[in-house]
Write a protein that holds these residues in place. Structure first.
Motif: not given
Length: 116
Positions: A38-55
C-alpha cells in the motif's frame, strides 16, 4: 510458511532491493516483494499528483495489462516498455480465478485449484 521458504523469499527481496540501489529504479517492480504494498501504490499516486499538480485525493488507481508486453518476462522489459505516468509490476497472486494466457484476462479457476 516454512522457515526455508521464508529465508528464500528474504534473500530474493534483498537481491531485488540491492539491485534497485545499485542500478536504479527497477523496470518492472516486484510488487509481492514489497513489505508494504500500500505504501508503494500510494507513492506511485503521489509521484503522479506532484507531476500533474493534481490534488492527491483526486488521484485514483487503475490496472491494465499492456498487450505490448505479451510473452515478455520481467527481465525482458525495457525502458521503452515502461508507461510514462505509472508503474509496471509483477509477482501478483490470484485467489479464486486464474490468468488466461490466450485472452490475457482473468478467467474462472480450474476445479479444485484455489491459488494461482
Amino acid at each position: 510458511k516454512p522457515l526455508a521458504a521464508y529465508v528464500n523469499d528474504l534473500c530474493d527481496r534483498l537481491r531485488f532491493f540491492r539491485k534497485w540501489v545499485e542500478q536504479g529504479i527497477p523496470r518492472p517492480f516486484w510488487l509481492s516483494g514489497m513489505y508494504m504494498t500500500m505504501a508503494f501504490t500510494t507513492a506511485v499516486m503521489q509521484n503522479f499528483a506532484r507531476k500533474t499538480k493534481c490534488p492527491l485525493d483526486m488521484v485514483g488507481m487503475d490496472f491494465e495489462t499492456p498487450h505490448a508486453l505479451r510473452g515478455k518476462t520481467p527481465a525482458e522489459i525495457t525502458e521503452e516498455d515502461q508507461p510514462v505516468d505509472s508503474a509496471l509490476v509483477f509477482g501478483l497472486y490470484l485467489e479464486g480465478c486464474k490468468w488466461c494466457q490466450e485472452s490475457w484476462q482473468l478467467a474462472e479457476s480450474d476445479p479444485k485449484v484455489l491459488f494461482c
